[in-house]
Motif scaffolding. Structure first.
Motif, PDB file in Angstrom:
ATOM      1  N   PRO A 312       5.559  -0.380   7.044  1.00 58.96           N
ATOM      2  CA  PRO A 312       4.122  -0.145   6.849  1.00 58.96           C
ATOM      3  C   PRO A 312       3.745   0.091   5.386  1.00 58.96           C
ATOM      4  O   PRO A 312       3.335   1.189   4.988  1.00 58.96           O
ATOM      5  N   HIS A 313       3.906  -0.937   4.585  1.00 58.34           N
ATOM      6  CA  HIS A 313       3.561  -0.910   3.165  1.00 58.34           C
ATOM      7  C   HIS A 313       2.181  -1.561   3.029  1.00 58.34           C
ATOM      8  O   HIS A 313       2.041  -2.763   3.256  1.00 58.34           O
ATOM      9  N   PRO A 314       1.147  -0.798   2.697  1.00 59.76           N
ATOM     10  CA  PRO A 314      -0.223  -1.324   2.749  1.00 59.76           C
ATOM     11  C   PRO A 314      -0.461  -2.565   1.890  1.00 59.76           C
ATOM     12  O   PRO A 314      -1.181  -3.483   2.314  1.00 59.76           O
ATOM     13  N   GLU A 315       0.116  -2.621   0.693  1.00 54.54           N
ATOM     14  CA  GLU A 315      -0.118  -3.773  -0.186  1.00 54.54           C
ATOM     15  C   GLU A 315       0.553  -5.034   0.353  1.00 54.54           C
ATOM     16  O   GLU A 315      -0.018  -6.123   0.302  1.00 54.54           O
ATOM     17  N   TRP A 316       1.778  -4.896   0.861  1.00 55.60           N
ATOM     18  CA  TRP A 316       2.451  -6.055   1.446  1.00 55.60           C
ATOM     19  C   TRP A 316       1.699  -6.531   2.680  1.00 55.60           C
ATOM     20  O   TRP A 316       1.510  -7.734   2.883  1.00 55.60           O
TER      21      TRP A 316
END
Length: 375
Positions: A312-316
């Motif tokens: 859950p990496h927002p930018e990716w």
């Protein structure tokens, strides 16, 4: 008479045929026929099919070997033989010898910043106590002094523009690690059938912060529900202890195959395995030193139309969403049933990636930057 401008690209721990140094920066310069590109690096037996690129695999030692201390001397000796007009380095421990070369010969120097080395040392567990402090302080002083000796910087990550203060004293460009692959031409969006075997892949560095063990555990959980799945792990690890943990985890597990070596795996071999796969796993641990960074492999997976499972990496997540190219899962506590439903009910690559994910989209900026430095 050959009047090509000689360029030397030097690294200590990267192979001479490193993708960024050789097939991205090196190839971009060489194909203009204005430059002769010479690349110093770690051992490599590969030959490059470009008459303007020459490889010098002069290093062969373990990462923590005392031989590494002699590396700047070997680079200096090679410099004296080649006498390039421009040097591009991507290893901070080579900066001191670059300072000497600048003082003695006035050679133009570019620092290709591929890591936030100071932050990495603070975060990793390889160095402890006094050695950790001394090494971090050494890097800090060296990189701070670079502003007085280098002509400019190349930044491999956008986030370095905010993180690194020393770069703002000289010209720099953001030169991201985009893909050199040809974009796979598909007309229809991609779907994954429930009836076909599902081939997962984990490619690249094998290590704890990259979550290799988490990829294995996730596939074991998925296999409990779907016995048709397989997992390929292909990559190199400098951490022998962690590699033994991985070898133990996949021992006698028929549907998981580990492909590794005591030196970096050829990129061509990795790309071939990716092409034969259905889904890529990127189980990175979301540590502070990963914030804002963007794994190179994402661009390659996009080019080859390989759906990704990411943390859950927002930018990716936001970046992949524009192409419908990935799903998000918490690798620590994965909801496997939900993940399987999403895999088989989703349409991937509804919007196809275009030239914006490719290295050539920024090639002209690199060439212009180098020309300006040399002039």
């Amino acid at each position: 008479m050959d009047d090509k401008i000689k360029v030397l690209i030097a690294s200590v721990l990267k192979p001479a045929d490193d993708v960024r140094s050789c097939y991205k920066i090196g190839q971009s310069l060489a194909q203009t026929n204005k430059y002769e590109v010479n690349i110093i690096g770690f051992e490599s037996k590969k030959k490059v099919e470009n008459e303007n690129i020459f490889l010098y695999p002069i290093f062969k030692f373990q990462r923590n070997s005392f031989k590494r201390l002699y590396a700047p001397v070997k680079v200096f000796k090679k410099y004296l033989k080649l006498k390039p007009q421009l040097i591009i380095i991507n290893t901070p421990e080579l900066l001191w010898v670059m300072f000497l070369i600048k003082i003695l010969f006035g050679t133009k120097i570019i620092y290709d910043v591929q890591e936030n080395y100071q932050f990495n040392i603070s975060q990793n567990q390889i160095y402890r106590g006094l050695p950790k402090y001394l090494f971090k302080y050494y890097i800090k002083i060296t990189e701070s002094l670079s502003r007085y000796f280098v002509e400019g910087f190349l930044l491999a990550e956008e986030v370095y523009e905010q993180q690194l203060s020393f770069i703002h004293h000289k010209p720099y460009i953001k030169l991201l690690n985009k893909s050199i692959l040809s974009i796979k031409q598909e007309i229809e969006p991609l779907t994954l059938s429930k009836n076909n075997p599902l081939k997962f892949i984990y490619s690249g560095t094998i290590g704890a912060e990259y979550g290799t063990l988490d990829a294995i555990e996730l596939c074991k959980k998925i296999h409990y529900f779907n016995s048709k799945i397989t997992l390929i792990i292909i990559g190199y690890s400098a951490d022998s202890k962690y590699l033994k943990i991985i070898e133990k985890a996949v021992n006698k597990v028929a549907y998981i195959k580990l492909i590794t070596n005591n030196k970096p795996i050829a990129q061509s071999a990795i790309i071939q395995e990716i092409k034969n796969s259905d889904v890529a796993l990127l189980p990175y641990r979301l540590n502070p030193n990963l914030a804002g960074r963007f794994p190179t492999k994402i661009y390659d997976y996009l080019a080859l139309h390989i759906p990704m499972i990411i943390p859950p990496h927002p930018e990716w997540k936001s970046y992949l969403h524009q192409y419908s190219a990935g799903l998000t899962v918490d690798f620590n506590t994965p909801d496997v049933e939900r993940l399987q439903k999403e895999l088989h009910n989703s349409s991937f690559f509804v919007n196809r990636p275009k030239e914006e994910i490719l290295w050539k989209s920024q090639e002209s900026e690199l060439l212009h930057f180098v020309e300006k430095i040399l002039s």
